[in-house]
Design a protein around this motif. Structure first.
Motif, short mmCIF file in Angstrom:
data_model
loop_
_atom_site.label_atom_id
_atom_site.label_comp_id
_atom_site.label_asym_id
_atom_site.label_seq_id
_atom_site.Cartn_x
_atom_site.Cartn_y
_atom_site.Cartn_z
N SER A 54 -4.61 0.44 1.04
CA SER A 54 -4.36 -0.51 0.16
C SER A 54 -5.63 -0.84 -0.68
CB SER A 54 -3.88 -1.80 1.01
OG SER A 54 -3.59 -2.69 0.17
N GLU A 74 4.56 7.41 0.40
CA GLU A 74 5.50 6.38 -0.06
C GLU A 74 4.67 5.12 -0.12
OE1 GLU A 74 10.02 7.98 0.61
OE2 GLU A 74 8.97 6.79 2.38
N CYS A 75 5.02 4.23 -1.24
CA CYS A 75 4.61 2.84 -1.34
C CYS A 75 5.54 2.04 -0.73
CB CYS A 75 4.44 2.74 -2.88
SG CYS A 75 3.39 3.68 -3.51
N GLY A 128 0.77 -1.36 0.03
CA GLY A 128 -0.07 0.10 0.10
C GLY A 128 0.69 1.19 -0.13
N VAL A 129 0.35 2.37 0.65
CA VAL A 129 0.70 3.54 0.46
C VAL A 129 0.44 4.41 1.92
CG1 VAL A 129 -1.23 4.67 -0.53
CG2 VAL A 129 1.09 5.84 -0.60
#
Length: 166
Positions: free
Chosen positions: A126, A150-151, A102-103
């Motif tokens: 996500s 950020e991922c 996810g992020v």
């Protein structure tokens, strides 16, 4: 959806899937046909593989008191995302891991900040679903491994917490 219950110190992971008549209970390698019909606010009839049993239950937060076959069992529901996300690295350290890719949407703490049990560490997203990663214990935030936006991949370390005194 996966569910995680603790009973007498042992963890049991299970999930339910719909079928024509009721549900299928997946518990380890076993798949059982189950159904439940309410009979009042705190009881009902539980049918497992065709055999029916009356049950009574009381729910207190994440604790379930289940009375069946003349015996009361105490179950603790554990959030499967939290259970997966929080893994001890070694004595004095705890790593909050990503339960799915996810992020990072929002970081709620800073390094050096003291946290208590249940403190929101960060919000992740996500598949358009937001989840809050919370601290399972008191401690101090040692490191935040990803910035907002950020991922990350599944199992990535998101936050490291140090127990106070270590």
């Amino acid at each position: 959806m996966n569910h995680l219950f603790e009973h007498e110190g042992a963890d049991y992971q299970l999930w339910l899937s719909r079928c024509q008549r009721g549900y299928r209970l997946h518990l380890g390698n076993e798949v059982l046909a189950v159904d439940f019909s309410h009979q009042g606010d705190s009881g009902g009839l539980l049918t497992i593989t065709g055999a029916s049993e009356p049950v009574r239950f009381a729910i207190d937060g994440d604790i379930i008191h289940l009375h069946i076959r003349g015996r009361t069992r105490i179950l603790r529901y554990r959030d499967p995302l939290s259970a997966h996300a929080l893994v001890k690295k070694d004595a004095g350290h705890l790593m909050a891991r990503a339960p799915m890719p996810g992020v990072v949407v929002k970081t709620s703490v800073m390094p050096g900040e003291a946290v208590t049990t249940g403190t929101a560490l960060m919000v992740i997203e996500s598949m358009k679903l937001e989840s809050v990663i919370r601290s399972p214990q008191e401690g101090v935030v040692d490191r935040i491994h990803f910035n907002e936006g950020e991922c990350f991949e599944r199992d990535a370390v998101l936050v490291t917490i140090t127990q106070e005194g270590h």
